[in-house]
Design a protein around this motif. Structure first.
Motif, PDB file in Angstrom:
ATOM      1  N   ALA A   9      -2.780  22.494  28.264  1.00  0.00           N
ATOM      2  CA  ALA A   9      -2.428  22.134  26.891  1.00  0.00           C
ATOM      3  C   ALA A   9      -0.991  21.648  26.793  1.00  0.00           C
ATOM      4  CB  ALA A   9      -2.636  23.331  25.970  1.00  0.00           C
ATOM      5  N   SER A  10      -0.073  22.293  27.500  1.00  0.00           N
ATOM      6  CA  SER A  10       1.354  21.962  27.367  1.00  0.00           C
ATOM      7  C   SER A  10       1.632  20.506  27.705  1.00  0.00           C
ATOM      8  CB  SER A  10       2.194  22.881  28.265  1.00  0.00           C
ATOM      9  OG  SER A  10       2.112  24.217  27.821  1.00  0.00           O
ATOM     10  N   LEU A  47       4.457  22.721  10.196  1.00  0.00           N
ATOM     11  CA  LEU A  47       3.818  23.213  11.408  1.00  0.00           C
ATOM     12  C   LEU A  47       4.823  23.662  12.451  1.00  0.00           C
ATOM     13  CD1 LEU A  47       1.098  20.425  11.711  1.00  0.00           C
ATOM     14  CD2 LEU A  47       0.868  22.685  10.682  1.00  0.00           C
ATOM     15  N   LEU A  87      -2.536  28.327  21.116  1.00  0.00           N
ATOM     16  CA  LEU A  87      -3.886  27.976  20.662  1.00  0.00           C
ATOM     17  C   LEU A  87      -4.825  27.834  21.850  1.00  0.00           C
ATOM     18  CD1 LEU A  87      -3.133  25.336  17.869  1.00  0.00           C
ATOM     19  CD2 LEU A  87      -4.205  27.582  17.559  1.00  0.00           C
ATOM     20  N   SER A 101       7.495  27.846  24.601  1.00  0.00           N
ATOM     21  CA  SER A 101       6.082  27.639  24.909  1.00  0.00           C
ATOM     22  C   SER A 101       5.676  28.353  26.200  1.00  0.00           C
ATOM     23  CB  SER A 101       5.777  26.142  25.038  1.00  0.00           C
ATOM     24  OG  SER A 101       6.486  25.575  26.118  1.00  0.00           O
ATOM     25  N   SER A 111      -3.051  18.968  19.239  1.00  0.00           N
ATOM     26  CA  SER A 111      -1.767  19.489  18.757  1.00  0.00           C
ATOM     27  C   SER A 111      -0.684  18.427  18.816  1.00  0.00           C
ATOM     28  CB  SER A 111      -1.344  20.708  19.589  1.00  0.00           C
ATOM     29  OG  SER A 111      -2.308  21.738  19.507  1.00  0.00           O
ATOM     30  N   VAL A 136       3.812  20.317  15.531  1.00  0.00           N
ATOM     31  CA  VAL A 136       3.099  21.480  16.067  1.00  0.00           C
ATOM     32  C   VAL A 136       3.788  21.972  17.322  1.00  0.00           C
ATOM     33  CG1 VAL A 136       0.937  22.278  17.083  1.00  0.00           C
ATOM     34  CG2 VAL A 136       0.900  20.836  15.062  1.00  0.00           C
ATOM     35  N   ALA A 150       3.019  26.236  19.806  1.00  0.00           N
ATOM     36  CA  ALA A 150       1.783  26.505  19.076  1.00  0.00           C
ATOM     37  C   ALA A 150       0.579  26.043  19.881  1.00  0.00           C
ATOM     38  CB  ALA A 150       1.817  25.814  17.715  1.00  0.00           C
ATOM     39  N   GLY A 151       0.680  24.865  20.512  1.00  0.00           N
ATOM     40  CA  GLY A 151      -0.432  24.343  21.288  1.00  0.00           C
ATOM     41  C   GLY A 151      -0.795  25.235  22.459  1.00  0.00           C
ATOM     42  N   VAL A 162      -7.227  20.790  23.202  1.00  0.00           N
ATOM     43  CA  VAL A 162      -6.366  21.468  22.227  1.00  0.00           C
ATOM     44  C   VAL A 162      -4.972  20.855  22.248  1.00  0.00           C
ATOM     45  CG1 VAL A 162      -5.220  23.655  21.676  1.00  0.00           C
ATOM     46  CG2 VAL A 162      -7.641  23.639  22.263  1.00  0.00           C
ATOM     47  N   GLY A 163      -4.472  20.563  23.452  1.00  0.00           N
ATOM     48  CA  GLY A 163      -3.143  19.981  23.579  1.00  0.00           C
ATOM     49  C   GLY A 163      -3.040  18.609  22.941  1.00  0.00           C
ATOM     50  N   ILE A 192      -0.112  18.033  25.292  1.00  0.00           N
ATOM     51  CA  ILE A 192       0.626  17.898  24.030  1.00  0.00           C
ATOM     52  C   ILE A 192       1.659  16.783  24.134  1.00  0.00           C
ATOM     53  CG2 ILE A 192       2.331  19.031  22.547  1.00  0.00           C
ATOM     54  CD1 ILE A 192       0.801  21.654  23.122  1.00  0.00           C
TER      55      ILE A 192
END
Length: 657
Positions: A307-308, A159, A276, A87, A262, A268, A272-273, A258-259, A311
């Motif tokens: 996001a990381s 996913l 995105l 990631s 996801s 996911v 991916a997150g 978004v995180g 998530i």
């Protein structure tokens, strides 16, 4: 609800609780910098302590590690251009470019602050979801929970990263290993082959360390190179990075959203997150004046950082509310809860709401503490990447195997870890995602239990037509169709290593076709034997093994069909040549060293075996000077002794000593 939240917060008035949380944070920060280990490795290293701590202490420590892994894995990506995890590769686009321009400090401070905010936003989302989801969760029966568990495993494959068919195959393998030991529905031993060791089943710690940690080690231990071979430069702009986060607050909020989204979807994952989030930041800000995405734009660091961590906190929602891990580290967290007799889902929300809020507070405090520590520890942590891997391995190998020994207290666990390490390495080179295996392994017992209750209490036509079951089935069908459609548009259907379920797990997917064929054939043999043995169990005990065995055979047949079709297109099974041959050589040498370590421990016990192994390994492979090797070996043995003395771990005893 407020009473439960305040009661949970009161736990942190105890300094010892903050100490355990801080220990988890430190371990998470350190592991996050080492490429390949990630959140799963951080949690797996801490799992042995679960057996000597109180439930809240152990949970705080585990949450502390999970909450900060994606805070520290940014460091090597930005400063050295070496991703600490898959990631973190997104930070090569802008973060590393900023560092090359002398703004590394600016990129790191922006990332640390954004990731902290993202984690806190995710926790707020979890807090808001609890009262809304509470009546829904408590109204669920066994058919609904069964479908949620199935969807968690299935979506993890769809996913996740890598080959979709083999991802389902490795998930079935995880379910099969999870059935070893006492049946949860018939109280009989299954697949133990008369072994006392297998009567308790495979230990979660050993399985996690084997499939992830040992797999990384056997690939790298024989190599003498360092992870990083570039000059380290932090540059300046630490305060400016904090101002960037305030300036681009919209990117922080969107990246966090978004995180969280996801994290809600099992499988996911952070990779991916993060991509995105980067994509939406580029889509929103790419046309604005001054945008420099791909050339050192701070928004390219801020959005994926937010996001990381969001998530990870978002993944707590399906883990706690439905008992379906949102990612591989949370499969281990779920395992910890189960060890303490805590069953996530309706009962957790109804009876132990204060525990849910304790986890919420733990994550919030860990995110803040992690960001502060990361600012001060960024330089020394980054220097870990300049240490040659054999030097790290000399300490990692004894610690990982001693960690795996704690649950079963049986030396046979060493062979299990090594075998799973080889399987994990094969998964890496064959582009098979490993997260579905671990999640399926953890969920095997609850899946079998709810499957048995469902088929016993309901007629097939009754439970399969319940509204929630139908909705989940339609979602899975739609996700499958979309995944197949996307795969056919973007890659060749004849490539067994093609990305059927997302980005590949490893960029080192270089296995020739005969490896893919061998994996499929081995799966067919494995599930055929398992299916035949299942007929020896009682009618109740064989019910779930038959389902898993038939599913495994069907998936193995489909996988072999695809592999042979790829062989026909290519005109050969591939050859043992080039980089793959070199890789086999290094892995073979690594396996011999690890087998040597295991043999020494079997003969002389943990202390003497580690001392002999580490000293010879450091002199031979790491090429350290004798005085430095002796001092380092003494430090490793001293650490093991300290863990036994103060953390109450158990050291293996050898046959001779």
């Amino acid at each position: 609800m407020l009473e439960a939240a305040s009661s949970a917060l009161a736990n942190f008035a105890d300094p010892a609780m903050l100490l355990y949380l801080g220990a988890g944070v430190v371990v998470g920060l350190i592991i996050g910098v080492i490429p390949g280990l990630g959140g799963t490795g951080a949690v797996a290293v801490l799992l042995p302590f679960v057996f000597v701590l109180e439930p809240n202490q152990a949970i705080a420590m585990i949450i502390g590690a999970v909450a900060v892994v994606h805070t520290s894995d940014v460091i090597t990506s930005v400063v050295l251009g070496i991703p600490g995890s898959a990631s973190a590769a997104v930070f090569l686009l802008d973060g590393n470019k900023m560092a090359k321009k002398g703004h590394g400090g600016r990129a790191l401070s922006a990332s640390f602050l954004a990731s902290t905010i993202g984690g806190l936003i995710g926790i707020v989302a979890l807090t808001l979801v609890i009262p809304v989801a509470r009546p829904v969760v408590t109204a669920m029966g066994s058919p609904e929970i069964l479908m949620l568990i199935v969807s968690g495993i299935f979506l993890t494959v769809l996913l996740s990263k890598g080959n979709m068919v083999k991802g389902l195959l490795i998930a079935a393998f995880g379910l099969a290993l999870g059935m070893v030991g006492v049946s949860p529905v018939s109280a009989e031993y299954r697949y133990t082959f008369g072994s006392d060791y297998l009567t308790e089943g495979f230990a979660l710690v050993a399985v996690a360390l084997g499939i992830f940690g040992v797999a990384e080690i056997i690939q790298l231990v024989a190599r003498r190179a360092t992870v990083a071979d570039t000059e380290m430069s932090f540059g300046h702009g630490w305060a400016r990075g904090a101002r960037d986060v305030l300036r681009y607050s919209g990117d922080v909020l969107r990246g966090s959203a978004v995180g969280v989204g996801s994290g809600l979807l099992p499988g996911v994952g952070a990779t991916a997150g993060a991509w995105l989030a980067y994509g939406q930041a580029q889509a929103v800000g790419g046309r604005k004046k001054g945008a420099k995405f791909g050339e050192g734009d701070p928004r390219g660091v801020i959005a994926p950082s937010a996001a990381s961590n969001a998530i990870e906190s978002g993944a707590l929602i399906p883990t706690l509310l439905f008992g379906v891990p949102g990612a591989a580290p949370f499969a281990l967290l779920l395992g910890v809860l189960l060890i303490f007799g805590i069953q996530p889902g309706p009962n957790l929300i109804e009876q132990e709401l204060d525990l849910v809020y304790f986890i919420v507070w733990s994550f919030a405090f860990a995110a803040i503490i992690g960001a502060v520590l990361a600012l001060f520890l960024a330089r020394p942590l980054a220097r870990l990447s300049f240490v040659r891997f054999p030097i790290l391995a000399a300490a990692l190998i004894p610690i990982l195997f001693m960690s795996g020994f704690q649950e079963p207290l049986n030396l046979n666990v060493f062979y299990v870890m090594l075998t799973l390490g080889v399987i994990g390495w094969v998964c890496k080179i064959a582009d098979i995602p490993r997260a579905p295996f671990l999640i399926a392994f953890v969920l095997a017992i609850p899946l079998e239990r709810y499957y048995f209750i469902t088929v016993e209490a309901f007629e097939p036509g009754e439970w399969m037509t319940r509204p929630f079951v139908l909705v989940v089935a339609l979602i899975l069908a739609g996700a499958t169709v979309y995944s197949i459609y996307k795969h056919r548009k973007t890659s060749s259907p004849d490539d067994p290593g093609s990305q059927e379920g997302g980005d590949s797990e490893s960029s080192e997917s270089s296995a020739p076709l005969f490896v893919h064929v061998a994996v499929s054939v081995a799966a067919l043999i494995f599930f055929s034997v398992g299916l035949l043995l299942a007929f020896n169990f009682s009618a109740t005990g064989r019910l779930f093994p038959l389902v898993v065995g038939i599913a495994g055979l069907l998936l193995g047949g489909l996988s072999l069909f695809k592999d042979l079709r790829a062989v026909r297109v290519a005109g050969s099974f591939g050859r043992l040549s080039g980089p793959f041959t070199d890789q086999l050589k290094f892995v073979g040498i690594s396996l011999l060293w690890i087998l040597g370590f295991i043999g020494l421990v079997f003969l002389f016990g943990m202390y003497v075996g580690t001392a002999v192994f580490s000293l010879v390994f450091l002199l031979t492979v790491a090429r350290m000077k004798i005085i430095a090797s002796v001092i380092y070996t003494a430090s490793i043995v001293g650490t093991l002794y300290a863990l036994v003395t103060f953390a109450e771990l158990v050291a293996p005893v050898g046959w001779l000593l």
